[in-house]
Scaffold this motif. Structure first.
Motif, PDB file in Angstrom:
ATOM      1  N   ASP A 157       1.427  -3.950   3.899  1.00  0.00           N
ATOM      2  CA  ASP A 157       2.748  -3.518   3.433  1.00  0.00           C
ATOM      3  C   ASP A 157       3.796  -4.092   4.385  1.00  0.00           C
ATOM      4  N   ILE A 158       4.949  -4.397   3.837  1.00  0.00           N
ATOM      5  CA  ILE A 158       6.019  -4.998   4.634  1.00  0.00           C
ATOM      6  C   ILE A 158       6.705  -3.962   5.535  1.00  0.00           C
ATOM      7  N   ALA A 183       5.501   2.636   6.262  1.00  0.00           N
ATOM      8  CA  ALA A 183       4.497   2.867   5.217  1.00  0.00           C
ATOM      9  C   ALA A 183       3.099   2.704   5.814  1.00  0.00           C
ATOM     10  N   TYR A 241      12.830   0.961  -1.239  1.00  0.00           N
ATOM     11  CA  TYR A 241      11.892   1.641  -0.335  1.00  0.00           C
ATOM     12  C   TYR A 241      12.363   1.656   1.103  1.00  0.00           C
ATOM     13  N   ILE A 255       0.807  -1.227   0.000  1.00  0.00           N
ATOM     14  CA  ILE A 255       0.000   0.000   0.000  1.00  0.00           C
ATOM     15  C   ILE A 255       0.838   1.273   0.000  1.00  0.00           C
ATOM     16  N   GLY A 256       2.130   1.158   0.325  1.00  0.00           N
ATOM     17  CA  GLY A 256       2.963   2.352   0.362  1.00  0.00           C
ATOM     18  C   GLY A 256       2.329   3.417   1.243  1.00  0.00           C
ATOM     19  N   PRO A 297       3.610  -3.116  -6.721  1.00  0.00           N
ATOM     20  CA  PRO A 297       4.893  -3.548  -6.159  1.00  0.00           C
ATOM     21  C   PRO A 297       6.017  -2.596  -6.549  1.00  0.00           C
ATOM     22  N   PRO A 298       7.177  -2.735  -5.875  1.00  0.00           N
ATOM     23  CA  PRO A 298       8.357  -2.025  -6.365  1.00  0.00           C
ATOM     24  C   PRO A 298       8.688  -2.560  -7.758  1.00  0.00           C
ATOM     25  N   GLY A 351      -0.482   4.759   0.920  1.00  0.00           N
ATOM     26  CA  GLY A 351      -1.920   4.571   1.144  1.00  0.00           C
ATOM     27  C   GLY A 351      -2.883   5.190   0.140  1.00  0.00           C
ATOM     28  N   THR A 352      -2.384   5.540  -1.057  1.00  0.00           N
ATOM     29  CA  THR A 352      -3.260   6.169  -2.057  1.00  0.00           C
ATOM     30  C   THR A 352      -4.519   5.323  -2.309  1.00  0.00           C
ATOM     31  N   ALA A 357       3.310  -9.682   1.154  1.00  0.00           N
ATOM     32  CA  ALA A 357       2.368 -10.021   0.083  1.00  0.00           C
ATOM     33  C   ALA A 357       2.578 -11.445  -0.434  1.00  0.00           C
ATOM     34  N   LEU A 363      10.733  -6.416  -1.262  1.00  0.00           N
ATOM     35  CA  LEU A 363      11.088  -6.885  -2.611  1.00  0.00           C
ATOM     36  C   LEU A 363      11.879  -5.842  -3.395  1.00  0.00           C
TER      37      LEU A 363
HETATM   38  C1  LIG Z   1       5.626   1.236  -5.399  1.00  0.00           C
HETATM   39  S1  LIG Z   1       5.423   1.253  -3.666  1.00  0.00           S
HETATM   40  C2  LIG Z   1       3.686   1.439  -3.484  1.00  0.00           C
HETATM   41  C3  LIG Z   1       3.296   2.889  -3.605  1.00  0.00           C
HETATM   42  C4  LIG Z   1       1.830   3.128  -3.393  1.00  0.00           C
HETATM   43  N1  LIG Z   1       1.079   2.933  -4.638  1.00  0.00           N
HETATM   44  C5  LIG Z   1       1.557   4.515  -2.844  1.00  0.00           C
HETATM   45  O1  LIG Z   1       0.524   5.088  -3.156  1.00  0.00           O
HETATM   46  O2  LIG Z   1       2.361   5.038  -2.077  1.00  0.00           O
HETATM   47  C6  LIG Z   1       5.763  -0.426  -3.250  1.00  0.00           C
HETATM   48  C7  LIG Z   1       5.484  -0.831  -1.815  1.00  0.00           C
HETATM   49  O3  LIG Z   1       5.653  -2.251  -1.708  1.00  0.00           O
HETATM   50  C8  LIG Z   1       6.092  -2.526  -0.395  1.00  0.00           C
HETATM   51  N2  LIG Z   1       6.640  -3.898  -0.333  1.00  0.00           N
HETATM   52  C9  LIG Z   1       7.856  -4.322  -0.734  1.00  0.00           C
HETATM   53  N3  LIG Z   1       8.006  -5.645  -0.528  1.00  0.00           N
HETATM   54  C10 LIG Z   1       6.839  -6.078   0.025  1.00  0.00           C
HETATM   55  C11 LIG Z   1       6.367  -7.345   0.464  1.00  0.00           C
HETATM   56  N4  LIG Z   1       7.132  -8.454   0.390  1.00  0.00           N
HETATM   57  N5  LIG Z   1       5.113  -7.422   0.964  1.00  0.00           N
HETATM   58  C12 LIG Z   1       4.322  -6.313   1.083  1.00  0.00           C
HETATM   59  N6  LIG Z   1       4.730  -5.084   0.702  1.00  0.00           N
HETATM   60  C13 LIG Z   1       5.969  -4.959   0.153  1.00  0.00           C
HETATM   61  C14 LIG Z   1       7.098  -1.417  -0.104  1.00  0.00           C
HETATM   62  O4  LIG Z   1       7.304  -1.275   1.281  1.00  0.00           O
HETATM   63  C15 LIG Z   1       6.418  -0.203  -0.767  1.00  0.00           C
HETATM   64  O5  LIG Z   1       5.666   0.512   0.173  1.00  0.00           O
END
Ligand SMILES: C[S@@+](CC[C@H](N)C(=O)[O-])C[C@H]1O[C@@H](n2cnc3c(N)ncnc32)[C@H](O)[C@@H]1O
Length: 207
Positions: A22-23, A27, A84, A2-3, A76-77, A5-6, A58, A93
């Motif tokens: 989210d991990i 975030a 992140y 969710i990063g 995802p990233p 939270g948008t 996830a 990830l």
């Molecule tokens: C591209 S960002 C999401 C941005 C989001 N759309 C926003 O509005 O801010 C990717 C997110 O994936 C999360 N993430 C990375 N690996 C993860 C995992 N294994 N499980 C859950 N979340 C993960 C990161 O912490 C990061 O917040």
């Protein structure tokens, strides 16, 4: 994923109950904070949705039951293009190189398939990159991963990128719109319905 939270903010506006995972605990805190806004809807029938968040992976949505979710929206990233958590969180990830990232996304796809109700949709936003002057099609690899998990591709929606270095790139000397990495892919997948005959969709599925 969710990063900040948008997606959850949109859920609140659209009266959709949601579970945000989210991990990164930071975030999740930011997302919870952003959800605190007061909202006076025009719709008199607006009912406040139930929006839950938790710190989780996830690849293992252990708090979520099989076939209990109506829609998955994930972002995802793009492998390690942006780190992140700056390598502080092992399960993040965004600490992975492209091949390992794609491998781990297989677990995300399988887990998403497990929790989604049959016939329902998953939306995933993915971008590509370039290294050593060569294109790295991360989104194409991720598309294959989700097809392999059993999803059917409904749409590939192109989202323009703005205010990034790549959106200023054009084929040098070209006056036409031949753009280089000016977009991301919003793939919309559908999980087949129970006992659905999918033969007619075979060209939108894994071969
Ligand atoms: C591209 S960002 C999401 C941005 C989001 N759309 C926003 O509005 O801010 C990717 C997110 O994936 C999360 N993430 C990375 N690996 C993860 C995992 N294994 N499980 C859950 N979340 C993960 C990161 O912490 C990061 O917040």
């Amino acid at each position: 994923m969710i990063g900040s939270g948008t997606t959850l903010v949109e859920c609140k506006l659209l009266q959709r109950s949601a579970i945000g995972v989210d991990i990164n605990p930071d975030a999740v805190m930011v997302a919870r904070n952003r959800l605190g806004f007061s909202y006076r809807p025009l719709d008199e029938d607006y009912k406040k949705p139930e929006i839950k968040t938790y710190v989780g992976d996830a690849r293992n949505l252990n708090l979520i039951k099989n076939e209990s979710i109506d829609l998955i929206v994930t972002h995802p990233p793009y492998a390690g293009i942006i780190s992140y958590s700056k390598n502080r969180i092992g399960e993040d990830l965004s600490s992975l190189k492209v091949p390992e990232f794609v491998g781990e996304m297989e677990k995300v796809a399988d887990e998403s398939f497990r929790v989604l109700k049959p016939g329902k949709h998953l939306a995933i936003l993915m971008g590509d990159t370039r290294k050593h002057k060569h294109y790295i099609p991360i989104s194409a690899r991720i598309l294959e991963v989700f097809l392999k998990s059993g999803f059917i591709l409904r749409e590939d929606i192109i989202k323009g990128q703005w205010k990034t270095k790549s959106t200023r790139e054009k084929w040098s000397g070209s006056k036409y719109d031949f753009l280089l990495i000016a977009h991301e892919h919003l793939f919309i997948f559908r999980k087949p319905g129970k006992d659905e005959r999918t033969t007619k969709f075979k060209n939108s599925m894994c071969w």
